[in-house]
Write a protein that holds these residues in place. Sequence first.
Motif, short mmCIF file in Angstrom:
data_model
loop_
_atom_site.label_atom_id
_atom_site.label_comp_id
_atom_site.label_asym_id
_atom_site.label_seq_id
_atom_site.Cartn_x
_atom_site.Cartn_y
_atom_site.Cartn_z
N CYS A 246 -2.54 15.57 0.27
CA CYS A 246 -3.76 15.10 0.94
C CYS A 246 -4.98 15.39 0.08
O CYS A 246 -5.86 14.55 -0.07
CB CYS A 246 -3.91 15.77 2.30
N GLU A 247 -5.01 16.60 -0.49
CA GLU A 247 -6.20 16.98 -1.25
C GLU A 247 -6.29 16.23 -2.58
O GLU A 247 -7.38 15.97 -3.07
CB GLU A 247 -6.22 18.50 -1.46
N ARG A 248 -5.14 15.85 -3.13
CA ARG A 248 -5.18 15.19 -4.43
C ARG A 248 -5.20 13.68 -4.33
O ARG A 248 -5.63 13.00 -5.26
CB ARG A 248 -3.98 15.62 -5.28
N LEU A 249 -4.70 13.10 -3.23
CA LEU A 249 -4.60 11.64 -3.20
C LEU A 249 -4.84 11.00 -1.83
O LEU A 249 -5.54 10.01 -1.73
CB LEU A 249 -3.20 11.20 -3.70
N LEU A 250 -4.22 11.58 -0.79
CA LEU A 250 -4.14 10.82 0.46
C LEU A 250 -5.46 10.75 1.22
O LEU A 250 -5.72 9.79 1.93
CB LEU A 250 -3.04 11.40 1.36
N ALA A 251 -6.27 11.80 1.10
CA ALA A 251 -7.53 11.83 1.85
C ALA A 251 -8.68 12.13 0.90
O ALA A 251 -8.50 12.78 -0.12
CB ALA A 251 -7.47 12.89 2.94
N ASN A 252 -9.83 11.64 1.23
CA ASN A 252 -11.05 12.01 0.52
C ASN A 252 -11.73 13.10 1.34
O ASN A 252 -12.31 12.81 2.38
CB ASN A 252 -11.96 10.79 0.39
N GLN B 9 0.83 -1.20 0.00
CA GLN B 9 0.00 0.00 0.00
C GLN B 9 0.88 1.26 0.00
O GLN B 9 0.60 2.22 -0.73
CB GLN B 9 -0.91 -0.03 1.24
N GLY B 10 1.94 1.23 0.79
CA GLY B 10 2.88 2.35 0.80
C GLY B 10 3.54 2.54 -0.56
O GLY B 10 3.68 3.67 -1.04
N GLU B 11 3.90 1.43 -1.20
CA GLU B 11 4.52 1.54 -2.52
C GLU B 11 3.55 2.13 -3.54
O GLU B 11 3.93 2.92 -4.41
CB GLU B 11 5.00 0.16 -3.00
N ALA B 12 2.28 1.73 -3.44
CA ALA B 12 1.28 2.24 -4.37
C ALA B 12 1.07 3.74 -4.18
O ALA B 12 0.97 4.51 -5.15
CB ALA B 12 -0.04 1.49 -4.19
N LEU C 192 1.86 9.26 -5.92
CA LEU C 192 2.28 10.64 -5.63
C LEU C 192 3.28 11.11 -6.68
O LEU C 192 3.21 12.24 -7.17
CB LEU C 192 2.90 10.74 -4.22
N ARG C 193 4.21 10.22 -7.05
CA ARG C 193 5.20 10.61 -8.08
C ARG C 193 4.53 10.86 -9.42
O ARG C 193 4.88 11.80 -10.14
CB ARG C 193 6.27 9.52 -8.21
N GLN C 194 3.55 10.02 -9.75
CA GLN C 194 2.85 10.23 -11.02
C GLN C 194 2.10 11.56 -11.04
O GLN C 194 1.88 12.14 -12.09
CB GLN C 194 1.88 9.07 -11.30
N GLY D 36 10.10 10.67 -0.86
CA GLY D 36 10.94 9.53 -0.56
C GLY D 36 10.07 8.38 -0.11
O GLY D 36 8.88 8.34 -0.40
N GLU D 37 10.69 7.46 0.64
CA GLU D 37 9.95 6.25 1.01
C GLU D 37 8.65 6.59 1.76
O GLU D 37 8.63 7.41 2.67
CB GLU D 37 10.82 5.36 1.91
N THR D 38 7.60 5.93 1.35
CA THR D 38 6.27 6.17 1.92
C THR D 38 5.75 4.86 2.48
O THR D 38 5.82 3.83 1.82
CB THR D 38 5.33 6.70 0.82
#
Lengths: 81, 81
Positions: free
Chosen positions: B61-67, A17-20, A25-27, A33-35
């Motif tokens: 967070c706004e773009r990916l990490l949280a809804n 999940q962290g890798e995804a 995020l990079r895309q 860095g590592e997530t």
Amino acid sequence: MRAVVLVRPKAGILDPQGEAVESSLRQLGFTVGETRVGKVIDLEVAADSPSAARAEIERMCERLLANPLIESYEIELEEDE
Amino acid sequence: MRAVVLVRPKAGILDPQGEAVESSLRQLGFTVGETRVGKVIDLEVAADSPSAARAEIERMCERLLANPLIESYEIELEEDE
């Protein structure tokens, strides 16, 4: 007493999940860095003292909340309640 | 700069995972109140200052990490690195 329990994949343990998340995020153009992704569990426990609350939550972690083989946990008590 | 991002279901939003954990803890004999489950994301971000890092992570967070409809987020920067 309210508590926050953080359950994270241990260092060295694969975290898909962290890798995804890192790759997404990079895309999106972010430089990261590592997530790593884990769980945050907010709960309310009845206990007479902070040390009793912590001991009770440690038992919860060992029996249900965390898999001790692959996850570590951290307990933060909100003492002001 | 390392950061910890906590993503939680907003108050009032149904949290089936939290309900499942709460119910399982009770079945194991623990006395717990309301239990909510969210995500903890540990990441490393390149930024010149804590305020720039925080702004960048808010964008993540706004773009990916949280809804934002159903989740709130909290950002903790580890300033000593």
